[in-house]
Scaffold this active site. Structure first.
Site, PDB file in Angstrom:
ATOM      1  CG  HIS A  73      -2.136  -0.858   1.065  1.00 25.63           C
ATOM      2  ND1 HIS A  73      -2.074  -2.219   1.238  1.00 25.63           N
ATOM      3  CD2 HIS A  73      -3.419  -0.565   0.750  1.00 25.63           C
ATOM      4  CE1 HIS A  73      -3.280  -2.727   1.050  1.00 25.63           C
ATOM      5  NE2 HIS A  73      -4.113  -1.753   0.750  1.00 25.63           N
ATOM      6  CG  HIS A 122       2.471  -3.148   6.435  1.00 24.98           C
ATOM      7  ND1 HIS A 122       3.303  -4.056   5.839  1.00 24.98           N
ATOM      8  CD2 HIS A 122       1.434  -2.990   5.576  1.00 24.98           C
ATOM      9  CE1 HIS A 122       2.792  -4.433   4.670  1.00 24.98           C
ATOM     10  NE2 HIS A 122       1.649  -3.795   4.503  1.00 24.98           N
TER      11      HIS A 122
END
Length: 159
Positions: A73, A122
């Site tokens: 992303h 993440h």
């Protein structure tokens, strides 16, 4: 993650591509597709190389099944919105538009990275690595397009 995110990203990618196609802006279309496809490929190769597991939580806000490093992303937001900002910069001389749109896109890129950490999918280093790999690829794509535009302008001036 949000199951609508890939659909939104695909709609944006296709929408911009169709815009360039309809305007017969072949170079921009080629660079747009190369930037996005290359960014995806680079991200997949890096994930396969590092094979870093994702953070784990007892009750996660989101669950992702691919590897963690680097953040796809973060990578793709930087490439996508960075290319859009670049196309704006070379397409208009309106300074206010440059500042407003570029500021909004930078904010969006940062928020996407922060959201990936907030969701717990993440680590900070994943997001930084995504920005770094995306930034390098974006720089290559923009530099390549600028090189082509300069060569094209020189040829036209010489003719």
């Amino acid at each position: 993650g949000d199951s609508r995110t890939p659909l939104r990203s695909m709609m944006l990618a296709v929408g911009v591509g169709v815009y360039f196609l309809r305007r017969r802006e072949r170079l921009r279309l080629i660079v747009w597709v190369a930037a996005l496809a290359g960014g995806q490929l680079i991200n997949q190769l890096l994930k396969a190389w590092f094979t870093r597991p994702r953070p784990t939580f007892v009750e996660p806000l989101a669950v992702e099944l691919t590897y963690s490093f680097p953040s796809g992303h973060a990578t793709m937001s930087l490439i996508t919105y960075g290319m859009l900002a670049y196309f704006l910069w070379i397409g208009t001389t309106n300074r206010a538009a440059h500042v407003l749109v570029t500021s909004a896109l930078i904010s969006l890129i940062i928020l996407i990275g922060v959201s990936r950490m907030y969701l717990g999918v993440h680590y900070f280093s994943d997001v930084l690595a995504g920005y770094a790999s995306g930034g390098l690829w974006l720089t290559f794509c923009i530099t390549s397009m600028d090189y082509i535009l300069v060569r094209r302008a020189r040829r036209q001036a010489a003719a």
